[in-house]
Design a protein around this motif. Structure first.
Motif, mmCIF file in Angstrom:
data_model
loop_
_atom_site.group_PDB
_atom_site.id
_atom_site.type_symbol
_atom_site.label_atom_id
_atom_site.label_comp_id
_atom_site.label_asym_id
_atom_site.label_seq_id
_atom_site.Cartn_x
_atom_site.Cartn_y
_atom_site.Cartn_z
ATOM 1 N N PHE A 35 0.947 -1.181 -0.019
ATOM 2 C CA PHE A 35 0.134 -0.075 -0.020
ATOM 3 C C PHE A 35 0.877 1.130 0.059
ATOM 4 N N PHE A 36 1.976 1.467 0.874
ATOM 5 C CA PHE A 36 2.760 2.690 0.969
ATOM 6 C C PHE A 36 4.014 2.427 0.062
ATOM 7 N N GLY A 37 4.070 1.411 -0.857
ATOM 8 C CA GLY A 37 5.275 1.284 -1.636
ATOM 9 C C GLY A 37 5.799 2.435 -2.372
ATOM 10 N N GLN A 38 4.772 2.929 -3.095
ATOM 11 C CA GLN A 38 5.196 4.177 -3.969
ATOM 12 C C GLN A 38 5.545 5.597 -3.133
ATOM 13 N N TRP A 39 5.184 5.427 -1.918
ATOM 14 C CA TRP A 39 5.680 6.651 -1.018
ATOM 15 C C TRP A 39 6.975 6.193 0.052
ATOM 16 N N LEU A 40 7.266 4.896 0.152
ATOM 17 C CA LEU A 40 8.527 4.532 0.866
ATOM 18 C C LEU A 40 9.822 5.078 0.253
ATOM 19 N N PRO A 41 10.113 5.059 -0.879
ATOM 20 C CA PRO A 41 11.340 5.375 -1.413
ATOM 21 C C PRO A 41 11.436 7.017 -1.154
ATOM 22 N N LEU A 42 10.682 7.867 -1.001
ATOM 23 C CA LEU A 42 10.905 9.223 -0.482
ATOM 24 C C LEU A 42 11.250 9.282 1.053
ATOM 25 N N CYS A 43 11.299 8.431 1.889
ATOM 26 C CA CYS A 43 11.837 8.391 3.003
ATOM 27 C C CYS A 43 13.265 7.521 3.077
ATOM 28 N N LYS A 45 15.944 8.619 2.839
ATOM 29 C CA LYS A 45 17.103 9.676 3.509
ATOM 30 C C LYS A 45 17.381 9.256 4.973
ATOM 31 N N TRP A 46 16.497 8.529 5.381
ATOM 32 C CA TRP A 46 16.178 8.233 6.867
ATOM 33 C C TRP A 46 17.215 6.778 6.996
ATOM 34 N N LYS A 47 17.957 6.504 8.130
ATOM 35 C CA LYS A 47 18.662 5.505 8.123
ATOM 36 C C LYS A 47 17.939 4.093 8.225
ATOM 37 N N LEU A 48 16.668 4.019 8.634
ATOM 38 C CA LEU A 48 15.763 3.023 9.128
ATOM 39 C C LEU A 48 15.329 2.703 7.740
ATOM 40 N N MET A 49 15.297 3.603 6.529
ATOM 41 C CA MET A 49 14.614 3.205 5.316
ATOM 42 C C MET A 49 15.558 3.152 4.094
ATOM 43 N N LYS A 50 16.945 3.094 4.548
ATOM 44 C CA LYS A 50 17.708 2.867 3.469
ATOM 45 C C LYS A 50 17.451 1.582 2.644
ATOM 46 N N TRP A 51 16.860 0.396 3.240
ATOM 47 C CA TRP A 51 16.580 -0.731 2.571
ATOM 48 C C TRP A 51 15.657 -0.158 1.060
ATOM 49 N N THR A 52 14.923 0.754 1.283
ATOM 50 C CA THR A 52 14.204 1.046 -0.022
ATOM 51 C C THR A 52 14.868 1.141 -1.134
ATOM 52 N N LYS A 53 16.143 1.255 -1.134
ATOM 53 C CA LYS A 53 17.173 1.673 -2.181
ATOM 54 C C LYS A 53 17.850 0.269 -2.777
#
Length: 314
Positions: A35-43, A45-53
């Motif tokens: 559901f939030f897949g298209q908005w997760l790459p915008l985050c 920059k945070w250390k906890l969300m680097k796995w989206t790259k």
């Protein structure tokens, strides 16, 4: 089925609880990510969300986001959330009519959301196909509610709905089987070649059916002139017989009027001129520009230098 005699965390309940917890947690995470897949790459920059790259994550998400437009890639996650909501209502409802109304209301909400946001899928046919499935659920849900209130038989409505769903599913399955399996086999390629050759043969037959295609359009007054032209050709051929070495087509006035036979300028036993057999093909050298003219230096060239004696005068 619910069984109140089975106690929690006993020897027979612990494996069920563990597997149920794993399925529940993984299902929730999977639904949230979709559901939030298209908005997760915008985050990212945070250390906890680097796995989206991560490339593996992006490849996994592309499999679900590819059919949709960039603005509506949340649609699969929204469908799963809708299904979870319906299952919760079905599990907690005490009356059988509430799950039926839930299916109809949720389907109407999804159709309304699709209508408000124009097109969700990149392909119009897929968008229409999914809308048809949702309309089928709406008709079944509200039709079941009407039949239940009027105390009539629901079997005809259910059979009709299931038949429509099965036909659509069979068409979808057949299309994918043709597109990804049958179309790539050698047998199907041979069948396509046979059909293509048959089409070419039919086109050739239509082109060679000369009565309607080659019949000249003349007036009734021109018939005598055409007969005179034909007689002239026949007399000329009788005096000067044509050469039989080349491929020639004889005139057939009953079928269509053929153009005059063009004879070669030289006889078969006549030798060709030598310069006619000299071939001079064009090469890349012929397209190169001409070299610039050489410059002529009119200045006198210095051949030697003379140094005279130096006289010191007081």
């Amino acid at each position: 089925m619910y069984d109140g005699n089975v106690q929690y965390f006993t020897s027979g309940h612990v494996p069920r609880f563990v597997f149920a917890a794993i399925i529940l947690i993984s299902g929730i995470l999977f639904t949230v990510v979709l559901f939030f897949g298209q908005w997760l790459p915008l985050c990212s920059k945070w250390k906890l969300m680097k796995w989206t790259k991560n490339t593996y994550y992006n490849g996994f998400m592309d499999a679900y986001h590819a059919p949709f437009t960039p603005k509506h890639r949340y649609w699969v996650g929204l469908l799963l959330l809708t299904l979870i909501t319906h299952n919760l209502i079905t599990a907690l409802a005490l009356d059988n009519s509430l799950p039926v109304l839930s299916a109809g209301v949720l389907s109407v909400g999804l159709i309304s959301w699709k209508l408000l946001n124009n097109r969700l899928y990149k392909n119009k046919f897929r968008d229409s196909l999914e809308t048809l499935y949702l309309l089928n659920i709406v008709c079944l849900a509200f039709g079941t509610s009407y039949v239940k209130d009027s105390r009539k038989d629901q079997s005809a409505l259910a059979n009709t709905s299931m038949t429509i769903s099965f036909i659509i599913f069979a068409i979808t399955l057949s299309y994918h089987f043709y597109q990804f399996v049958l179309k790539k086999t050698n047998t199907w390629l041979k069948i396509e070649d046979i059909v293509r050759n048959l089409g070419v043969d039919v086109a050739d037959r239509r082109a060679n059916n000369g009565r309607e295609m080659y019949q000249p359009v003349v007036n009734a007054n021109d018939d005598d002139e055409l007969l005179e032209v034909v007689d002239d050709y026949e007399q000329r051929d009788a005096l000067n017989p044509p050469y039989t070495d080349g491929a020639m087509e004889e005139a057939d006035p009953d079928r269509y009027i053929t153009p005059p036979i063009i004879r070669p300028a030289t006889r078969p036993d006549q030798l060709r001129l030598s310069y006619m057999d000299e071939l001079a093909p064009l090469t890349t050298e012929d397209y190169r520009p001409a070299p610039p003219p050489t410059r002529v230096n009119h200045r006198p060239a210095v051949t030697c230098t003379e140094i005279g004696p130096i006289h010191n005068k007081v």
